[in-house]
Design a protein around this motif. Structure first.
Motif, PDB file in Angstrom:
ATOM      1  N   SER A   1      54.971-128.707 -43.878  1.00 44.59           N
ATOM      2  CA  SER A   1      55.406-130.103 -43.947  1.00 44.59           C
ATOM      3  C   SER A   1      54.508-130.951 -44.836  1.00 44.59           C
ATOM      4  N   ASP A   2      53.274-130.503 -45.076  1.00 44.88           N
ATOM      5  CA  ASP A   2      52.354-131.269 -45.911  1.00 44.88           C
ATOM      6  C   ASP A   2      52.367-130.805 -47.366  1.00 44.88           C
ATOM      7  N   ALA A   3      53.193-129.826 -47.724  1.00 47.66           N
ATOM      8  CA  ALA A   3      53.286-129.363 -49.111  1.00 47.66           C
ATOM      9  C   ALA A   3      54.045-130.373 -49.961  1.00 47.66           C
ATOM     10  N   LYS A   4      53.487-130.733 -51.102  1.00 47.69           N
ATOM     11  CA  LYS A   4      54.108-131.723 -51.989  1.00 47.69           C
ATOM     12  C   LYS A   4      54.285-131.220 -53.421  1.00 47.69           C
ATOM     13  N   PHE A   5      53.506-130.209 -53.800  1.00 47.09           N
ATOM     14  CA  PHE A   5      53.553-129.686 -55.164  1.00 47.09           C
ATOM     15  C   PHE A   5      53.512-128.159 -55.126  1.00 47.09           C
ATOM     16  N   VAL A   6      53.948-127.565 -56.244  1.00 42.07           N
ATOM     17  CA  VAL A   6      53.890-126.113 -56.414  1.00 42.07           C
ATOM     18  C   VAL A   6      53.055-125.812 -57.652  1.00 42.07           C
ATOM     19  N   GLU A   7      52.075-124.959 -57.486  1.00 47.02           N
ATOM     20  CA  GLU A   7      51.173-124.571 -58.570  1.00 47.02           C
ATOM     21  C   GLU A   7      51.461-123.127 -58.975  1.00 47.02           C
ATOM     22  N   PHE A   8      51.538-122.889 -60.290  1.00 42.56           N
ATOM     23  CA  PHE A   8      51.818-121.552 -60.824  1.00 42.56           C
ATOM     24  C   PHE A   8      50.659-121.097 -61.710  1.00 42.56           C
ATOM     25  N   ARG A   9      50.392-119.808 -61.675  1.00 39.87           N
ATOM     26  CA  ARG A   9      49.418-119.218 -62.599  1.00 39.87           C
ATOM     27  C   ARG A   9      50.024-117.985 -63.239  1.00 39.87           C
ATOM     28  N   THR A  10      49.691-117.807 -64.504  1.00 42.86           N
ATOM     29  CA  THR A  10      50.202-116.655 -65.231  1.00 42.86           C
ATOM     30  C   THR A  10      49.175-115.522 -65.231  1.00 42.86           C
TER      31      THR A  10
ATOM     32  N   ARG B   1      48.043-122.412 -66.415  1.00 40.63           N
ATOM     33  CA  ARG B   1      48.450-122.994 -65.138  1.00 40.63           C
ATOM     34  C   ARG B   1      49.535-124.044 -65.373  1.00 40.63           C
ATOM     35  N   GLU B   2      50.460-124.121 -64.466  1.00 43.04           N
ATOM     36  CA  GLU B   2      51.500-125.155 -64.506  1.00 43.04           C
ATOM     37  C   GLU B   2      51.823-125.609 -63.093  1.00 43.04           C
ATOM     38  N   GLY B   3      52.632-126.673 -62.993  1.00 40.62           N
ATOM     39  CA  GLY B   3      52.978-127.184 -61.681  1.00 40.62           C
ATOM     40  C   GLY B   3      54.226-128.034 -61.692  1.00 40.62           C
ATOM     41  N   LEU B   4      54.850-128.139 -60.538  1.00 41.55           N
ATOM     42  CA  LEU B   4      56.017-128.975 -60.322  1.00 41.55           C
ATOM     43  C   LEU B   4      55.838-129.735 -59.018  1.00 41.55           C
ATOM     44  N   ARG B   5      56.500-130.876 -58.917  1.00 42.64           N
ATOM     45  CA  ARG B   5      56.622-131.509 -57.625  1.00 42.64           C
ATOM     46  C   ARG B   5      57.554-130.644 -56.779  1.00 42.64           C
ATOM     47  N   LEU B   6      57.371-130.660 -55.467  1.00 38.23           N
ATOM     48  CA  LEU B   6      58.137-129.744 -54.624  1.00 38.23           C
ATOM     49  C   LEU B   6      59.637-129.971 -54.741  1.00 38.23           C
ATOM     50  N   ASP B   7      60.077-131.233 -54.818  1.00 36.29           N
ATOM     51  CA  ASP B   7      61.521-131.464 -54.925  1.00 36.29           C
ATOM     52  C   ASP B   7      62.062-130.982 -56.260  1.00 36.29           C
ATOM     53  N   GLU B   8      61.261-131.003 -57.318  1.00 34.41           N
ATOM     54  CA  GLU B   8      61.675-130.420 -58.597  1.00 34.41           C
ATOM     55  C   GLU B   8      61.816-128.901 -58.456  1.00 34.41           C
ATOM     56  N   ALA B   9      60.840-128.300 -57.791  1.00 29.33           N
ATOM     57  CA  ALA B   9      60.855-126.851 -57.621  1.00 29.33           C
ATOM     58  C   ALA B   9      62.039-126.387 -56.779  1.00 29.33           C
ATOM     59  N   MET B  10      62.464-127.208 -55.833  1.00 26.75           N
ATOM     60  CA  MET B  10      63.551-126.838 -54.938  1.00 26.75           C
ATOM     61  C   MET B  10      64.922-127.189 -55.504  1.00 26.75           C
ATOM     62  N   HIS B  11      64.956-127.869 -56.644  1.00 25.85           N
ATOM     63  CA  HIS B  11      66.240-128.250 -57.234  1.00 25.85           C
ATOM     64  C   HIS B  11      66.990-126.998 -57.685  1.00 25.85           C
TER      65      HIS B  11
END
Length: 325
Positions: A166-175, A197-207
């Motif tokens: 419930s406290d997750a707000k962003f998604v972090e990616f590493r290659t 490294r890259e990242g998205l907001r969680l709602d972007e990632a879940m779209h």
């Protein structure tokens, strides 16, 4: 509507030739059939009777989001003109050098603020997620773009399996970072702090438009295009669509990303395609749709959110998109 894939064992003699595949719209219209298969993995019997969420996701984004009448970029341009600095900074370097990268075996760690952290191996991914074809426009910040039929599945499907907290707000990616196989990371002129490294907001990632791709043009992803697993976020500039992913973490704060760390004035965290916000060194109002040459430039106007405004604009309601670029 996006086309779904299943994976029985198929003899090579029965696989549709690429030339026929490229004319698949006419073929499908005449026969009333979808594509047969992409030879990437086996069907998972455990999912045979699972609820069909693909149609729900497609409906949520609108069927027009997954298809286009725009001319597809030739496979040679898609596989031969790339940004993948791990293999060099020239657009032809990845196709020339990426064969040195080992992609089997491959695994992805998923952790951070999830209830069920763990690891997925590539064979798990190919066997347990419903792959489908989606034709997306992908635009790079250097003002060139392509129209590519990707094969993959919504990132949301993978994230939900690990149960975001419930406290997750962003998604972090590493290659992947493997200097002995990635000549660009060993260069004395390298300007990136590896790994990428890259990242998205969680709602972007879940779209539902956000895709984890494992193939293109009905083929396994070439190394230079981010094999074996890459992100595709079609309303953002191409560098947000991180290649060759080995780590996904859910976090509560905006993660540091490679290009934003390197040049924050030029590359913002959101990096939404916006013709009204110029890059400090060039205009974003027009793009070159590949193939394009000096004497025959295929120059077209850039569209807000790369043409996906109807699907994603609501994610940014109330935001100043000049400030949050």
């Amino acid at each position: 509507m996006a086309k779904r894939y299943q994976y029985p064992s198929i003899a090579s003699s029965e696989i549709t030739p690429e030339a026929v595949y490229l004319n698949r719209r006419q073929l499908m219209s005449a026969a009333g059939l979808g594509l047969s298969a992409l030879a990437l993995g086996g069907t998972n019997p455990a999912r045979a009777n699972a609820p069909d969420t693909r149609r729900e996701l497609a409906a949520a984004a609108g069927p027009e989001a997954f298809q286009t009448d725009e001319k597809l970029t030739p496979y040679g341009d898609v596989s031969g003109y790339n940004n993948f600095y791990e293999f060099g900074t020239d657009k032809s370097d990845p196709a020339r050098n990426a064969h040195t990268m080992t992609t089997d075996p491959w695994s992805v760690e998923v952790g951070g603020l999830v209830n069920k952290p763990g690891k997925l191996y590539l064979e798990d991914i190919l066997g347990s997620f419903d792959l489908e074809e989606r034709t997306y426009r992908l635009r790079c910040v250097e003002a060139w773009s392509m129209v590519i039929p990707w094969v993959g599945f919504p990132l949301a499907d993978l994230l939900q399996r690990f149960e975001p907290g419930s406290d997750a707000k962003f998604v972090e990616f590493r290659t992947l970072y493997r200097p002995d196989e990635m000549s660009g990371t060993r260069s004395l002129t390298s300007i990136i702090d590896w790994p990428y490294r890259e990242g998205l907001r969680l709602d972007e990632a879940m779209h539902p438009l956000t895709l984890l791709a494992v193939g293109l043009y009905g083929k396994t992803l070439p190394n230079q295009n981010g094999a074996p697993l890459r992100l595709v976020v079609p309303w953002k500039y191409g560098f947000k669509s991180i290649k060759s992913i080995v780590s996904i973490n859910l976090v509560d704060r905006q993660p540091a990303t490679s290009w934003q760390t390197l040049a924050p004035r030029e590359y913002g965290f959101y990096s939404n395609v916006n013709p009204e916000v110029d890059h400090p060194r060039w205009s974003q109002r027009y793009e070159r749709r590949l193939p394009s040459t000096l004497f025959s430039p295929n120059r077209i106007a850039t569209r807000m959110f790369n043409g996906y405004e109807a699907q994603v604009a609501e994610l940014y309601q109330g935001m100043d998109l000049r400030k949050y670029y």
